[in-house]
Design a protein around this motif. Sequence first.
Motif: not given
Length: 282
Positions: A235-247
């Motif tokens: 959500l814009p009011d939380v971030g910027p947040v970068i979520v990085i995952g691998t699979t």
Amino acid sequence: MAKARVWGWPALAGLGTVLVALTVGPVLLGKLHTHWPVWVVAGLGGTAVVATMVVKPLVQAHVKTLTDGVEAEGQRRQRQAEVIERVAGSSHRLPLVHDVVSRAALGIHPAIPLPPDADSNLSAELPSYVPRDNDADVQAAVTRMATTGGFLLLVRAPASGKTRAAAEAIRKLPQGWRMYLRSGSSSLQALVDEGVSLRRTVVWLDDIHELLDVAESGDSTGPQITSQLVRRLLLPDVGPVIVIGTTWPRKRDQYQKVADEGQPDLWADARRLLNMADQINL
């Protein structure tokens, strides 16, 4: 609550002014040798008593509201501190991205041991990185998400360099970015629920399939990740947040498969989650 804060003090001030006028007025008039009829003085006195009865409860209620608000804020901050301590330890702060250099903490597989006569400047923990063709795509995605936030998913076979590629990309983030590393049952959910600021944070979800499998199995004792939680992070009011995952490709394909008619769709939320991601096949 907002209206109470806006109108509470003016209302009390107005009543207080009336009370002062009603109680002090006759005294001042008496000193000026100005006499009011007895019924006027009695009326003013009665009005002053009534005003006092009205003002006192209002003052008490307003003070209680302020006290309760301060107490609630203190409790909220205490809960936040407890959650952060569970996640980050005694430092009470998530680590900076540039300070996380441990291979094990990042989830990077061990490198081939260096020969005895290897250059002493080489790191046995994190050997020199050999760039690959689509590293530029990974870096471009991370750079863009540093402004907008986002969810980046790197897909490739096990032990093929996905995590190292992601680690190299986030190293180029500006100073000040922090990092969330998986650290126990539902800790990320707790951070979000308690309103802990995660602005300019990399949420590191290496081997995200481990979290998705736990979530879909219904095991509430392990760490979990859901599409709703990631959506809240972005959500814009939380971030910027970068979520990085691998699979792995086979895991990604497993989650994307829709269940046959009449069968439970075990991977419905995992599918929603992966559809939110910018996927890069390394």
